[in-house]
Design an enzyme around this catalytic site. Structure first.
Site, PDB file in Angstrom:
ATOM      1  CB  CYS A  96      -0.929  -0.013   1.205  1.00  0.00           C
ATOM      2  SG  CYS A  96      -2.111   1.354   1.229  1.00  0.00           S
ATOM      3  CB  CYS A 152      -7.404  -1.070   6.410  1.00  0.00           C
ATOM      4  SG  CYS A 152      -7.035  -0.934   4.638  1.00  0.00           S
TER       5      CYS A 152
END
Length: 360
Positions: free
Chosen positions: A93, A189
């Site tokens: 990410c 997440c």
């Protein structure tokens, strides 16, 4: 701005310093059915980001980047598990989303830098910007940033790198920020339930018929069958619990063999390895072709071990530890440090002791 404490204080600090600041949040994954905080792309957290931006007196925009997030982070996450690896989605990410695509979008808005709430420091060195560990070593996140380039570091700011978590929370309290008492965000997440269940659901939707729910065969290092267990992708190297095998001493997962639907298990001593084989070697700053002595961390919370790094060409690398290390896990990152400076790192392909434990 994820809506968490750290990115909120980052925005507040920069605004109070008189810098022109724009708050950007990323809509990365659809959590519309999950009403919970701690999802850096969830609706509740994006709402918190907007409220903090209002408190700081800065404009705020939400960028939809869910397609790119799936391509660069979620699909590789699933593919890694199906290939018998244990992925590190936070590194991907940072590499592909926050400091690549987000930086590009920010530049379109006229920004020259992207500031985040990472606990790490950027210091100027003789060859350009260097990545260093945070002052708060307990919260240091430099491990997850090892794939950044010098150019990306030059376009980034980590305002919290010189602060402790306690100091950051106190700043939020004194400022009256709505997130002042907010807890830590979730580790992955985009996964709201179990990781293994998520992998199965995603694989079934994207690759129908490609994933077999057949129980894996559990074997020892000699290839002797000990029993059967869950599908192979439900195991990770170093795992002890859930093996369902009776043995005189505890057994651990040593290796995962997707192509044979087998999981190799053994005693804890068999997890120890004198080195690792790495791929996709990356250096921050000048490239190094000769041997390098450094401290290597094979997991984010690993204390680090002195090691000799030997580049092999074509992005491959051999790392020899000063002392054998436990649980070399394919798919995880090995990050190289000299003092507080991050030199770079690689992705772990396997053990480098000449015994990758492939069973005949």
């Amino acid at each position: 701005m994820s809506g968490g404490l750290d990115s909120s204080v980052t925005a507040w600090k920069l605004a109070r310093e008189g810098r022109p600041v724009v708050g950007l949040s990323m809509l990365l994954w659809d959590h519309s059915g999950t009403e919970a905080h701690g999802r850096c792309c969830g609706a509740l957290d994006l709402g918190d980001a907007r409220r903090v931006a209002q408190q700081a007196g800065i404009p705020h925009y939400t960028l939809r980047m869910d397609r790119e997030f799936r391509d660069k982070v979620v699909d590789p996450f699933v593919d890694d598990y199906l290939a018998g690896r244990t992925p590190s989605p936070c590194v991907r990410c940072n590499t592909w989303i926050k400091f690549d695509l987000l930086l590009e979008r920010a530049r379109r808005l006229g920004a020259t830098r992207v500031a985040t709430g990472h606990y790490a420091r950027i210091l100027q060195g003789p060859d350009g910007p260097e990545l260093h560990t945070a002052v708060d070593t307990g919260k240091d996140q430099s491990y997850y940033l090892f794939e950044l380039t010098g150019e990306q570091l030059a376009a980034s700011l980590f305002p919290l790198g010189e602060l402790t978590k306690a100091q950051v929370r106190e700043i939020a309290r004194e400022a009256g920020l709505v997130v002042a008492e907010k807890g830590e965000s979730m580790e992955v997440c985009f996964v709201s339930g179990g990781v293994r269940e998520f992998v199965e659901a995603e694989a079934a939707a994207r690759l129908p018929g490609a994933v077999s729910p057949e129980p894996a065969v559990l074997v020892d290092a000699r290839g002797e069958e000990l029993g059967t267990g869950q599908p192979y992708y439900r195991y990770t190297v170093g795992q002890r619990r859930g093996l369902g095998l009776a043995a005189p001493s505890p057994l651990y997962v040593l290796q995962i063999e997707p192509e044979r639907n087998r999981v190799v298990v053994g005693e804890e001593s068999e997890l120890m390895a004198p080195g690792l084989r790495g791929e996709r070697l990356h250096w921050i700053g000048p490239q190094r072709t000769g041997e390098v002595e450094a401290t290597v961390k094979i997991r984010s919370r690993h204390p680090g071990v002195p090691a000799l790094i030997r580049p092999q060409g074509d992005g491959r690398v051999e790392v020899d530890f000063a002392e054998p290390q436990r649980g070399i896990t394919p798919g995880q990152a090995a990050v190289f440090y000299q003092g507080t400076r991050v030199l770079g790192g690689c992705w772990i392909a396997g053990r480098s002791d000449g015994s990758d434990r492939s069973v005949r």
